[in-house]
Design a protein around this motif. Structure first.
Motif, PDB file in Angstrom:
ATOM      1  N   ILE A 187      -3.446   1.354 -10.518  1.00 50.02           N
ATOM      2  CA  ILE A 187      -2.917   1.047  -9.063  1.00 50.02           C
ATOM      3  C   ILE A 187      -3.878   0.702  -8.184  1.00 50.02           C
ATOM      4  O   ILE A 187      -3.670  -0.007  -7.229  1.00 50.02           O
ATOM      5  N   ASP A 242      -3.964   5.681 -12.576  1.00 51.32           N
ATOM      6  CA  ASP A 242      -4.498   5.617 -11.213  1.00 51.32           C
ATOM      7  C   ASP A 242      -5.320   4.395 -10.971  1.00 51.32           C
ATOM      8  O   ASP A 242      -5.207   3.649  -9.884  1.00 51.32           O
ATOM      9  N   LYS A 299       0.914  -1.110   0.020  1.00 50.93           N
ATOM     10  CA  LYS A 299       0.074  -0.073   0.006  1.00 50.93           C
ATOM     11  C   LYS A 299       0.870   1.250   0.050  1.00 50.93           C
ATOM     12  O   LYS A 299       0.589   2.367  -0.737  1.00 50.93           O
ATOM     13  N   LEU A 359       5.251  17.909 -20.927  1.00 50.66           N
ATOM     14  CA  LEU A 359       4.268  18.865 -20.643  1.00 50.66           C
ATOM     15  C   LEU A 359       4.918  20.468 -20.395  1.00 50.66           C
ATOM     16  O   LEU A 359       4.130  21.283 -20.746  1.00 50.66           O
ATOM     17  N   LEU A 396       8.563   1.351 -10.576  1.00 53.23           N
ATOM     18  CA  LEU A 396       8.005   2.364  -9.616  1.00 53.23           C
ATOM     19  C   LEU A 396       7.528   1.457  -8.417  1.00 53.23           C
ATOM     20  O   LEU A 396       7.741   1.800  -7.221  1.00 53.23           O
ATOM     21  N   LEU A 440       4.235  21.449  -5.732  1.00 51.05           N
ATOM     22  CA  LEU A 440       3.952  19.976  -6.411  1.00 51.05           C
ATOM     23  C   LEU A 440       3.895  19.012  -5.215  1.00 51.05           C
ATOM     24  O   LEU A 440       4.211  19.280  -4.094  1.00 51.05           O
ATOM     25  N   LEU A 483      -4.034   9.478 -17.055  1.00 53.40           N
ATOM     26  CA  LEU A 483      -3.717   9.509 -15.652  1.00 53.40           C
ATOM     27  C   LEU A 483      -5.070   8.722 -15.024  1.00 53.40           C
ATOM     28  O   LEU A 483      -4.739   8.083 -14.075  1.00 53.40           O
ATOM     29  N   ALA A 491       3.288   5.968  -5.830  1.00 55.26           N
ATOM     30  CA  ALA A 491       3.256   6.021  -7.170  1.00 55.26           C
ATOM     31  C   ALA A 491       2.089   7.059  -7.639  1.00 55.26           C
ATOM     32  O   ALA A 491       2.157   7.929  -8.491  1.00 55.26           O
ATOM     33  N   LYS A 492       1.021   7.090  -6.830  1.00 51.83           N
ATOM     34  CA  LYS A 492       0.014   8.064  -7.156  1.00 51.83           C
ATOM     35  C   LYS A 492       0.460   9.570  -6.871  1.00 51.83           C
ATOM     36  O   LYS A 492       0.058  10.511  -7.345  1.00 51.83           O
ATOM     37  N   LEU A 523       6.471  14.758 -17.978  1.00 56.98           N
ATOM     38  CA  LEU A 523       6.848  15.988 -17.390  1.00 56.98           C
ATOM     39  C   LEU A 523       7.567  17.155 -18.254  1.00 56.98           C
ATOM     40  O   LEU A 523       7.280  18.249 -18.536  1.00 56.98           O
ATOM     41  N   LYS A 547      -4.548  17.659 -23.445  1.00 59.35           N
ATOM     42  CA  LYS A 547      -5.080  17.528 -22.235  1.00 59.35           C
ATOM     43  C   LYS A 547      -5.818  16.315 -21.941  1.00 59.35           C
ATOM     44  O   LYS A 547      -5.676  15.696 -20.988  1.00 59.35           O
ATOM     45  N   PRO A 577       4.790  24.940 -12.953  1.00 59.21           N
ATOM     46  CA  PRO A 577       4.476  24.559 -11.610  1.00 59.21           C
ATOM     47  C   PRO A 577       5.921  24.621 -10.826  1.00 59.21           C
ATOM     48  O   PRO A 577       7.105  24.269 -11.411  1.00 59.21           O
ATOM     49  N   LEU A 622       3.562  23.626 -22.113  1.00 59.22           N
ATOM     50  CA  LEU A 622       3.211  25.040 -21.211  1.00 59.22           C
ATOM     51  C   LEU A 622       4.111  26.085 -21.605  1.00 59.22           C
ATOM     52  O   LEU A 622       3.575  27.036 -21.836  1.00 59.22           O
ATOM     53  N   LYS A 662       3.634   1.566  -1.402  1.00 61.78           N
ATOM     54  CA  LYS A 662       4.257   1.844  -2.983  1.00 61.78           C
ATOM     55  C   LYS A 662       3.067   2.360  -3.640  1.00 61.78           C
ATOM     56  O   LYS A 662       3.453   3.186  -4.790  1.00 61.78           O
ATOM     57  N   ILE A 663       2.073   2.061  -3.472  1.00 63.62           N
ATOM     58  CA  ILE A 663       0.761   2.528  -4.270  1.00 63.62           C
ATOM     59  C   ILE A 663       0.673   4.215  -3.885  1.00 63.62           C
ATOM     60  O   ILE A 663       0.601   5.047  -4.837  1.00 63.62           O
ATOM     61  N   TYR A 675       3.332  10.565  -7.892  1.00 65.28           N
ATOM     62  CA  TYR A 675       3.773  10.823  -9.143  1.00 65.28           C
ATOM     63  C   TYR A 675       2.857  11.137 -10.130  1.00 65.28           C
ATOM     64  O   TYR A 675       3.025  12.294 -10.873  1.00 65.28           O
ATOM     65  N   PHE A 676       1.627  10.718 -10.117  1.00 63.69           N
ATOM     66  CA  PHE A 676       0.701  11.230 -10.883  1.00 63.69           C
ATOM     67  C   PHE A 676      -0.085  12.339 -10.638  1.00 63.69           C
ATOM     68  O   PHE A 676      -0.431  13.278 -11.597  1.00 63.69           O
ATOM     69  N   VAL A 691       1.642  14.990  -9.531  1.00 61.56           N
ATOM     70  CA  VAL A 691       2.657  16.023 -10.036  1.00 61.56           C
ATOM     71  C   VAL A 691       2.332  16.276 -11.231  1.00 61.56           C
ATOM     72  O   VAL A 691       2.138  17.238 -11.989  1.00 61.56           O
ATOM     73  N   LEU A 692       2.230  15.091 -12.127  1.00 61.72           N
ATOM     74  CA  LEU A 692       1.759  15.265 -13.505  1.00 61.72           C
ATOM     75  C   LEU A 692       0.280  15.966 -13.720  1.00 61.72           C
ATOM     76  O   LEU A 692       0.292  16.842 -14.652  1.00 61.72           O
ATOM     77  N   ARG A 693      -0.362  15.712 -13.064  1.00 58.10           N
ATOM     78  CA  ARG A 693      -1.795  16.290 -13.049  1.00 58.10           C
ATOM     79  C   ARG A 693      -1.822  18.087 -12.641  1.00 58.10           C
ATOM     80  O   ARG A 693      -2.297  18.726 -13.525  1.00 58.10           O
ATOM     81  N   THR A 694      -0.644  18.384 -11.849  1.00 56.40           N
ATOM     82  CA  THR A 694      -0.562  19.730 -11.686  1.00 56.40           C
ATOM     83  C   THR A 694      -0.136  20.321 -12.987  1.00 56.40           C
ATOM     84  O   THR A 694      -0.592  21.607 -13.352  1.00 56.40           O
ATOM     85  N   PHE A 695       0.830  19.893 -13.597  1.00 53.50           N
ATOM     86  CA  PHE A 695       1.251  20.403 -14.865  1.00 53.50           C
ATOM     87  C   PHE A 695      -0.050  20.390 -15.876  1.00 53.50           C
ATOM     88  O   PHE A 695      -0.119  21.465 -16.625  1.00 53.50           O
ATOM     89  N   LEU A 696      -0.662  19.230 -15.858  1.00 47.46           N
ATOM     90  CA  LEU A 696      -1.838  19.293 -16.816  1.00 47.46           C
ATOM     91  C   LEU A 696      -2.974  20.227 -16.717  1.00 47.46           C
ATOM     92  O   LEU A 696      -3.320  20.822 -17.484  1.00 47.46           O
ATOM     93  N   ASP A 697      -3.120  20.636 -15.325  1.00 48.17           N
ATOM     94  CA  ASP A 697      -4.176  21.576 -15.122  1.00 48.17           C
ATOM     95  C   ASP A 697      -3.908  22.891 -15.688  1.00 48.17           C
ATOM     96  O   ASP A 697      -4.620  23.608 -15.760  1.00 48.17           O
ATOM     97  N   ARG A 698      -2.597  23.082 -15.945  1.00 49.63           N
ATOM     98  CA  ARG A 698      -2.310  24.516 -16.553  1.00 49.63           C
ATOM     99  C   ARG A 698      -2.457  24.555 -17.905  1.00 49.63           C
ATOM    100  O   ARG A 698      -2.087  25.605 -18.370  1.00 49.63           O
TER     101      ARG A 698
END
Lengths: 173, 515
Positions: B477, B474, A151, B498, B217, B515, B470, A157-158, B495, B463, B510, B502, A153-154, A160-161, A163-170
């Motif tokens: 996992i 998710d 759990k 993206l 990972l 983060l 994602l 891993a999440k 990253l 996007k 960001p 950006l 590790k899970i 990491y995702f 972090v990617l989401r923060t980029f994607l939101d922009r």
């Protein structure tokens, strides 16, 4: 909704054995064996959480065991649990050994061969598939020396995702 | 050119050290066949020996396509030191008149280039390189081999099947497929029709015990090394996203008897009983696959230790009428351990467009049989195929949920969800760009996932493609798919992609603190 399936080896002696399946004290199924190898399916639909499965042997009498003049058992009415499945997927061997057989006030851990009027108890959780996978992973990490994803590790891993989401939101469409 | 007498065979880095490099075994076999003295050097293993795990992981992240992506002076200095030390080590081997390099994939080009830069000034002996990475286009119309040749780092580069060309080259002959600046060519060798007469590989000089561990990972595995073995070249399908059809025009296979002979040879030489079939599809030819399984069972009778025989490979799902239950039974009995199964999407409609020829019912049948016969499967999937609608995407979600139960028994032991769709050159989908209204904004980063838009499916924006990626990652996992939902090096590459995007949209990147 899940189906737990059980493979049994059975021996007859002045009649075939009977068993009852209970979950959390509620009798869900009674089964009368008629063959030496049988599969029994137990559909369950339970709330999320911890549960207790019991398989109870009933109606075992003295005439269900035959003994010769020297006191040796020559024939016996036996039920042996061989395999367990969840939704047709075989559970790794160790799952069935987590159960405890209770007979005449004595506990028999890992007892899978049931002779008298006893009860086999097995704890599990729902949702059952997630529970089975997590239990398998914990077992593998403890006993097999393989670092499977647990759990922690899970969660890692999440992250990491996220972090990617923060980029994607922009990003604009 | 005259016949060579002694060669060093050098494999580039950086890839997982799960298996000893097949390229070195392949070249070793040809050297032995020609009675040429040879030594082997695996740069990948050399790096692993000289850095800690953390540095190894970091170095994996800083190369993309054919280049290192870092300008960090410390990292560049480390790469410089490693390649200088490796070159020194290689030069200790005496009386060498040929240095033969192999790059399995374009990912190995950055390290190869750095190593060549160190080695080239140290000797005037002949340098040749081959392997799929060398034949890969660094830009349209120019192979990585040519790129290195133009920089004066290679005398020759071999593209395509090297079985016959390298054999001739060792004898001092330059045949089609051996390229050089002087010759002015950058072309593939003619394809070989009969693969069964070719020289067999040998792993004799490779330190096989050093291979077998890898990390992702979410998990770390230490297993005995497996040897690579090819039973065929090419593929029986032309999946739209895949460039195998460009590399291997025609599907060809070795006879099962010839493959069994190789297994017996490796067993006698190394004692190894684990194999990874490198074929695009292990079951491309059903008749040869069936025959091979029967022959493996015969070998197990001949050599009792081969009862441990296990093999893995990529597998295509077919309808039940082609893959009867008997085939799965034979797979179990012959030691089939794990399969990589290219499902790609849970949507039948999407798979039809891809050229996959199996239904969802065929998928479920395959897993039912795999469960029954104890065969483990690794799912290959990717989101955001150009025609994929939200409904198609939801079909993939549904598939992951339905197959989750097989994780209990390891009938499914992982799902590859490394990246959203990237459009590669030399693929059928690339040639459908006009038809589908796909626009690409340059190929400067090969394998780029953010460099295309599509008029015929406007909802599939960059996007949205990443959102689907994602969501699936998710979910995988969450559903406890244990292996390969993503790995840190892939995330870093996403990253980078993206970040570029950006910047293009003039947005703020960001900060670490955010983060």
């Amino acid at each position: 909704m899940h189906t737990i399936k059980f493979d049994f080896n059975v021996t007859e002696c002045n009649g075939w054995p009977t068993i009852a399946f209970l979950v959390d004290d509620d009798t869900l199924l009674e089964h009368q064996f008629t063959h030496e190898q049988e599969t029994v399916e137990l559909p369950i639909d339970l709330l999320e959480g911890e549960h207790l499965l019991e398989i109870e042997r009933t109606n075992v009498g003295k005439n269900n065991t035959e003994i010769d003049a020297n006191g040796n058992i020559v024939k016996d009415q036996i039920v042996e649990l061989v395999e367990m499945y969840v939704d047709d997927v075989k559970l790794p061997e160790f799952f069935k050994y987590r159960g405890i057989y209770h007979l005449n006030g004595t506990e028999y851990p890992q007892g899978l061969v049931w002779g008298g009027n006893g009860v086999w108890q097995w704890n599990f959780e729902t949702p059952m598939v997630e529970w089975a996978i997590d239990t398998k992973v914990d077992h593998a990490n403890s006993y097999q020396g393989i670092n499977q994803p647990n759990k922690e590790k899970i969660v890692e891993a999440k992250e990491y995702f996220n972090v990617l989401r923060t980029f994607l939101d922009r990003i604009d469409d | 050119m005259t016949k060579f007498n002694k060669t060093v065979l050098i494999s580039s880095a950086q890839i997982s050290i799960e298996r000893p490099p097949a390229g070195l075994a392949f070249l070793s076999g040809i050297c032995e066949h020609n009675n040429i003295d040879y030594e082997v050097f695996d740069l990948n293993l050399f790096i692993k020996d000289n850095v800690d795990d953390e540095t190894w992981g970091y170095l994996e992240k800083i190369s993309f396509h054919t280049q290192f992506t870092t300008d960090n002076p410390e990292t560049l200095s480390l790469i410089d030191k490693i390649t200088t030390d490796a070159a020194t080590e290689i030069m200790k081997i005496s009386d060498v008149d040929l240095y033969a390099f192999t790059a399995l994939t374009y990912v190995q080009i950055p390290w190869l280039e750095k190593l060549l830069e160190k080695l080239r000034p140290l000797t005037d002996k002949t340098f040749i390189a081959g392997g799929a990475g060398i034949g890969h286009d660094i830009e349209i119309g120019k192979s990585c081999g040519k790129y290195l040749g133009e920089k004066g780092l290679l005398d020759y580069w071999a593209i395509g099947e090297g079985d016959l060309t390298f054999d001739s080259f060792l004898k001092g002959e330059i045949t089609d497929g051996i390229n050089s600046i002087e010759k002015g060519t950058d072309e593939y060798s003619p394809q070989i029709d009969d693969l069964s007469d070719l020289t067999l590989a040998t792993y004799k000089k490779l330190d096989i015990d050093r291979y077998g561990s890898y990390k992702t990972l979410t998990h770390e595995i230490n297993l005995p090394a497996a040897l690579s073995l090819s039973t065929s070249r090419g593929c029986v399908r032309r999946c739209t996203f895949c460039d195998v059809g460009h590399i291997w025009k025609k599907f060809r296979f070795r006879t099962a008897d010839n493959v069994a002979q190789e297994i017996e040879k490796h067993y006698k030489e190394t004692g190894i009983t684990k194999y990874f079939f490198t074929d695009s599809l292990i079951n491309g030819s059903l008749s040869q696959f069936t025959r091979l399984m029967e022959l493996i069972i015969d070998l197990q009778t001949k050599y009792p230790e081969l009862k441990d025989f296990k093999y893995s490979g990529q597998f295509i799902i077919r309808p039940e009428k082609h893959h009867k239950e008997d085939m799965y039974r034979l797979m179990r009995d012959s030691g089939c351990d794990t399969l990589e199964v290219g499902i790609e999407s849970g949507s039948q409609r999407v798979r039809e467009h891809m050229g996959k020829k199996f239904s969802n019912d065929d998928i479920y049948y395959h897993f039912e049989m795999s469960e029954k016969y104890g065969i483990k499967n690794y799912l290959l999937l990717f989101p955001a195929y150009p025609t994929e609608t939200l409904e198609d995407h939801n079909d993939t979600i549904d598939l992951l949920k339905k197959l989750q139960k097989y994780n209990i028994s390891e009938t499914v032991f992982g799902a590859s969800l490394h990246t959203p769709m990237s459009i590669l050159t030399n693929t059928p989908i690339h040639s459908m760009m006009d038809e589908l209204g796909i626009h690409m904004s340059g190929l400067e980063t090969y394998g780029n996932t953010a460099n295309w838009t599509i008029d015929s499916n406007p909802e599939l924006t960059i996007k949205e493609r990443y959102r689907r990626y994602l969501e699936l990652s998710d979910l995988a996992i969450e559903l406890r798919y244990p292996k390969g939902a993503a790995d840190p090096s892939q995330i870093q590459k996403h990253l980078d992609e993206l970040t570029k995007h950006l910047k293009k949209q003039k947005k703020t990147i960001p900060l670490k603190s955010e983060l």
